[in-house]
Design a protein around this motif. Structure first.
Motif: not given
Lengths: 243, 320
Positions: A11, B290-291, B294-295, B313, B317
């Motif tokens: 993240i 969580d991801a 946050k986005m 993001f 990744n």
């Protein structure tokens, strides 16, 4: 139950976290930091798309309405039906027209749907202005052209149309400004143009920078387009200044 | 003298007309390939998706959906697929109709919403997996399918302010029953007709509130100004991190299970080749609570563009 990628996702900090976005997080009225960050990814593409939407609509509308006006100039009976149809098109609320066109097969949520609606709003204005402009050419001028040995086509192209240019361009100006404004509503069915950031901003409860910036761009675009058309008219009709 | 003026004017008119026409055509063809804004586009011209039929992805009318739409779009484009994103289409009901009528090929949907709002199945499932299985069985009857669901879930929830919770002693949805019809409950218009909404709240909890229809973006403003006492929030809302609000517990699970699964035309899985579903499932598997929180925060609080956030993001990744 739900497979997770090994170790979970990475993240990122998304632009550096809170300290890079103090103005945005405080919801100040206007954040220039937002503007500089979003000009490239959001506003500039939207402005470009808006210009394209407008150019296509005004060009197609111009071709259709000028053709109809030229025919109606020679064949008077055509004027009434064209006026009735274009007036009806003009009075349909834009939101309703977009929603009416959306289910038509082949249209749907596309640029074509947006353009069909936008073009329909330009027809009445440009048709009436062009026809009025041509009709207002004084009879003496037409007679003089005939006296100089011009046939009807030469007289139309060399005398009547040039004299109608101020009226024609006045129509193009109104149509252009109308289309620029209506094209913001068109983003409801065709996800492009300045309507996109405006719609996003409207649904944003607190942050107003995007609304202000996109709104100002739409107004600025309309003023610029109108100014350009005035200049074009002056270049096309030098005799109107010489007096 | 006069004559040459006219000739010049006529030439001028023609030149401008041609120039405008050429400009319109030129710019339309150069921009038609792109209907959404996106930073440093990495659209690949090679890769497993090259030469496959173009795909139209849609998304619904709120922040998380914009992010999901952008994530799937850019990940697919990076693999060479040709993708158009039609963002901000509308509610689930409207977006699903856009899918079944062929306006779009795919959109990210919440499994519980698919079951209640679309399929009209009002028996609350008991697990996320059961919800997914039932939703999949429903859409497959309509020529559609769903790909893998995300780890994160975004269920609806009723939110109240901390002050309201303390004053009226409410911690769970059944606690609201004592407030009767004086309770002002806000939500998107479609909330009134959904089982995972007003209908279920009435049936399962016996609530009888005054419903206040709200646009999705103004719900927190409505509760801050006292226009509503409670409203339909989402568990992944960035605003909930402020600590000003309390989510009421939902013991009878009226809001069900809400993981995201892309719903799409079943034929796409074959016509687009194996890399298509693989890419989408890979993106979905990365979307933890969580991801996505946050986005959501980067878009809703920092006011970044959804496509910008999605790009960061995916890049982190290795999928951009």
């Amino acid at each position: 139950m739900i497979a997770l990628a090994a170790g979970g996702p990475v993240i990122p900090t998304f632009g550096g976290g809170g300290s890079s976005f103090t103005c945005e997080r405080a919801n100040r009225l206007f954040c220039s930091s937002w503007l500089s960050r979003n000009w490239g990814p959001v506003l500039w593409p939207a402005l470009r798309q808006h210009i394209v939407l407008t150019l296509i609509a005004v060009t197609i509308g111009f071709v259709i309405s000028t053709t109809l006006a030229l025919i109606a100039y020679r064949r008077r009976w055509l004027e009434r039906p064209v006026l009735i149809i274009t007036s009806i098109l003009y009075t349909i609320p834009s939101l309703a027209l977009f929603e009416l066109l959306e289910p038509v097969p082949g249209l749907g949520l596309s640029r074509t749907t947006a353009e069909v609606a936008l073009v329909s709003y330009t027809l009445l204005i440009m048709f009436r202005n062009t026809l009025t402009g041509l009709r207002e050419v004084p009879d003496e001028v037409r007679d003089a052209a005939a006296g100089m040995g011009m046939g009807p086509l030469r007289s139309l192209l060399r005398v009547e149309l040039p004299l109608a240019v101020p009226a024609i361009i006045a129509g193009v100006r109104i149509a252009t400004v109308t289309v620029i404004s209506l094209a913001t509503v068109a983003s409801l069915i065709d996800n492009e143009g300045l309507g996109v950031p405006i719609l996003t901003a409207i649904s944003n409860e607190v942050f107003k920078t995007e609304l202000i910036a996109a709104g100002a761009l739409a107004v600025g675009l309309a003023l610029t387009a109108d100014g350009l058309l005035v200049i074009i008219q002056r270049l096309l009709t030098p005799w109107t200044r010489a007096a | 003298m006069q004559r040459s003026n006219y000739r010049r004017a006529l030439a001028g008119v023609l030149t401008v007309a041609v120039a405008v026409a050429v400009a319109a055509c030129g710019s339309s063809s150069s921009s038609s390939s792109k209907s959404s804004s996106k930073p440093s586009s990495s659209a690949a011209t090679s890769g497993p998706g090259a030469g496959k039929p173009p795909i139209v992805i849609g998304d619904k009318n709120f922040t998380e959906e914009y992010i999901l739409g952008s994530l799937y779009q850019e990940a697919l484009e990076a693999k060479g697929f040709k993708v158009t994103l039609k963002g901000n289409i509308g509610s689930s009901e409207i977006t699903y109709k856009a899918l079944t009528s062929g306006q779009i090929d795919m959109y990210p949907e919440y499994t519980g919403t698919l079951l209640t709002a679309i399929a009209g199945d009002n028996k609350p499932p008991t697990s996320a997996q059961q919800t997914y299985t039932l939703a999949k069985a429903f859409v497959e009857k309509h020529g559609l399918t769903v790909l893998d669901q995300t780890p994160f879930y975004d269920s609806d929830a009723l939110a109240v302010t901390k002050a309201f919770a303390a004053k009226n002693h409410v911690a769970s949805i059944p606690d609201l029953k004592k407030l009767g019809h004086s309770l002002k409950l806000g939500g998107a218009p479609e909330f009134a007709t959904r089982f995972a909404g007003l209908v279920g709240l009435k049936q399962l909890y016996g609530l009888n509130p005054t419903f206040v229809p709200l646009a999705i973006g103004i719900t927190y403003q409505a509760i801050d100004t006292g226009k509503v006492d409670t409203f339909d929030a989402f568990t992944t809302d960035a605003q909930l991190t402020s600590g000003k609000y309390v989510l009421l517990s939902d013991p009878m699970r009226v809001f069900g299970f809400q993981n995201v699964a892309p719903v799409l035309k079943a034929s796409l899985v074959n016509t687009e080749g194996p890399a298509f579903a693989q890419t989408i499932n890979q993106v979905s598997s990365l979307l933890t609570l969580d991801a996505i929180r946050k986005m959501n925060a980067a878009v809703a609080l920092d006011q970044q563009a959804p496509a910008t956030v999605a790009h960061q993001f995916l890049a982190a990744n290795g999928l951009a």
